[in-house]
Scaffold this active site. Structure first.
Site, PDB file in Angstrom:
ATOM      1  N   CYS A  71       0.838  -1.194   0.000  1.00 18.82           N
ATOM      2  CA  CYS A  71       0.000   0.000   0.000  1.00 18.82           C
ATOM      3  C   CYS A  71       0.877   1.249   0.000  1.00 18.82           C
ATOM      4  O   CYS A  71       1.807   1.366   0.798  1.00 18.82           O
ATOM      5  CB  CYS A  71      -0.897  -0.069   1.231  1.00 18.82           C
ATOM      6  SG  CYS A  71      -1.278   1.445   2.052  1.00 18.82           S
ATOM      7  N   GLU A  72       0.587   2.162  -0.894  1.00 18.77           N
ATOM      8  CA  GLU A  72       1.403   3.375  -1.001  1.00 18.77           C
ATOM      9  C   GLU A  72       1.159   4.350   0.144  1.00 18.77           C
ATOM     10  O   GLU A  72       1.931   5.276   0.342  1.00 18.77           O
ATOM     11  CB  GLU A  72       1.175   4.065  -2.346  1.00 18.77           C
ATOM     12  CG  GLU A  72      -0.174   4.669  -2.544  1.00 18.77           C
ATOM     13  CD  GLU A  72      -0.371   5.254  -3.936  1.00 18.77           C
ATOM     14  OE1 GLU A  72      -1.073   6.267  -4.029  1.00 18.77           O
ATOM     15  OE2 GLU A  72       0.178   4.719  -4.921  1.00 18.77           O
ATOM     16  N   HIS A  73       0.097   4.148   0.899  1.00 20.03           N
ATOM     17  CA  HIS A  73      -0.209   5.062   2.010  1.00 20.03           C
ATOM     18  C   HIS A  73       0.514   4.705   3.303  1.00 20.03           C
ATOM     19  O   HIS A  73       0.863   5.598   4.077  1.00 20.03           O
ATOM     20  CB  HIS A  73      -1.721   5.093   2.264  1.00 20.03           C
ATOM     21  CG  HIS A  73      -2.497   5.579   1.096  1.00 20.03           C
ATOM     22  ND1 HIS A  73      -3.671   5.003   0.676  1.00 20.03           N
ATOM     23  CD2 HIS A  73      -2.242   6.581   0.217  1.00 20.03           C
ATOM     24  CE1 HIS A  73      -4.125   5.633  -0.388  1.00 20.03           C
ATOM     25  NE2 HIS A  73      -3.269   6.587  -0.694  1.00 20.03           N
ATOM     26  N   HIS A  74       0.719   3.391   3.548  1.00 21.45           N
ATOM     27  CA  HIS A  74       1.339   2.970   4.812  1.00 21.45           C
ATOM     28  C   HIS A  74       2.551   2.070   4.611  1.00 21.45           C
ATOM     29  O   HIS A  74       3.178   1.668   5.578  1.00 21.45           O
ATOM     30  CB  HIS A  74       0.309   2.219   5.670  1.00 21.45           C
ATOM     31  CG  HIS A  74      -0.910   3.028   5.940  1.00 21.45           C
ATOM     32  ND1 HIS A  74      -2.086   2.854   5.236  1.00 21.45           N
ATOM     33  CD2 HIS A  74      -1.138   4.028   6.815  1.00 21.45           C
ATOM     34  CE1 HIS A  74      -2.986   3.712   5.673  1.00 21.45           C
ATOM     35  NE2 HIS A  74      -2.447   4.442   6.630  1.00 21.45           N
ATOM     36  N   GLN A 112      -5.180  -0.446  -4.576  1.00 23.53           N
ATOM     37  CA  GLN A 112      -5.825  -1.525  -5.331  1.00 23.53           C
ATOM     38  C   GLN A 112      -6.588  -1.005  -6.532  1.00 23.53           C
ATOM     39  O   GLN A 112      -6.579  -1.628  -7.598  1.00 23.53           O
ATOM     40  CB  GLN A 112      -6.749  -2.313  -4.403  1.00 23.53           C
ATOM     41  CG  GLN A 112      -7.381  -3.511  -5.075  1.00 23.53           C
ATOM     42  CD  GLN A 112      -8.181  -4.348  -4.108  1.00 23.53           C
ATOM     43  OE1 GLN A 112      -7.883  -4.412  -2.922  1.00 23.53           O
ATOM     44  NE2 GLN A 112      -9.215  -5.005  -4.602  1.00 23.53           N
ATOM     45  N   HIS A 140      -6.032  -6.170   3.108  1.00 24.05           N
ATOM     46  CA  HIS A 140      -5.076  -5.083   3.313  1.00 24.05           C
ATOM     47  C   HIS A 140      -4.620  -5.059   4.766  1.00 24.05           C
ATOM     48  O   HIS A 140      -5.437  -4.855   5.661  1.00 24.05           O
ATOM     49  CB  HIS A 140      -5.734  -3.741   2.956  1.00 24.05           C
ATOM     50  CG  HIS A 140      -6.038  -3.608   1.506  1.00 24.05           C
ATOM     51  ND1 HIS A 140      -5.357  -2.733   0.692  1.00 24.05           N
ATOM     52  CD2 HIS A 140      -6.929  -4.249   0.698  1.00 24.05           C
ATOM     53  CE1 HIS A 140      -5.831  -2.833  -0.538  1.00 24.05           C
ATOM     54  NE2 HIS A 140      -6.777  -3.744  -0.556  1.00 24.05           N
ATOM     55  N   CYS A 142      -3.034  -2.810   6.214  1.00 24.07           N
ATOM     56  CA  CYS A 142      -3.227  -1.487   6.810  1.00 24.07           C
ATOM     57  C   CYS A 142      -4.602  -1.389   7.476  1.00 24.07           C
ATOM     58  O   CYS A 142      -4.785  -0.593   8.403  1.00 24.07           O
ATOM     59  CB  CYS A 142      -3.024  -0.364   5.792  1.00 24.07           C
ATOM     60  SG  CYS A 142      -4.133  -0.420   4.387  1.00 24.07           S
TER      61      CYS A 142
END
Length: 182
Positions: A71-74, A112, A140, A142
């Protein structure tokens, strides 16, 4: 990258010089390079000329392609299965190439929704198919090990192009075939 992982260990309160962590920055850097190897791949390298002329105009599905992404956020993993279909318009792609396309895009920092779109657009671009469909089901970390902490939630995304978007019967056939265990 090793220096950055060493700094992260210090920032979380660990001693990067303790025995169990001495080689961790090296291993973590090596793992991150592997987990993001999609950045160093190209579609030409992946397909490698495996596009073949055909008279077939029936749906081709590669189902249950397992994948692992970050995941690019976490920068936490998400993983699951991708289902990819296309309707040939004079060309088919080698069977192993669709899972390789899934891997190439999943081995990048992602969300995703974007992963689903990239796979669909890539298969469409390479095959010039009459239609392409992609469904991804994923868990996920996250959402499982931080934040909402829901262990059984799953995200499903889809992308339909050409005949799969325009003809509800084609879309229904695809969705039925990926649901049914053969």
């Amino acid at each position: 990258m090793e220096d950055q992982f060493r700094a992260i260990l210090s920032a979380v309160g660990e001693d990067p010089q303790r025995e169990g962590l001495l080689n961790t920055p090296h291993r973590a850097a090596k793992a991150m390079t592997f987990l993001t190897r999609g950045y160093s791949q190209s579609i030409d390298e992946i397909v490698n000329g495996a596009i073949f002329e055909t008279d077939n105009q029936e749906m081709v599905i590669v189902r249950d392609i397992e994948f692992y992404s970050m995941c690019e956020h976490h920068i936490l993993p998400f993983f699951g299965r991708a289902h990819v279909a296309y309707i040939p318009a004079g060309k088919v792609i080698g069977l192993s190439k669709i899972p390789r396309i899934v891997d190439m895009f999943s081995r990048r920092l992602q969300i995703q929704e974007q992963l689903t779109q990239q796979i669909g657009e890539c298969v469409q671009g390479v095959t010039q198919a009459r239609g392409v469909a992609v469904v991804i089901e994923a868990k996920h970390l996250c959402a499982m090990m931080r934040g909402i902490e829901k262990q059984h939630s799953q995200m499903i995304t889809s992308m339909m192009l050409g005949a799969f978007r325009e003809d509800p019967r084609t879309r229904a056939e695809f969705l039925g075939l990926i649901r049914n265990q053969m």
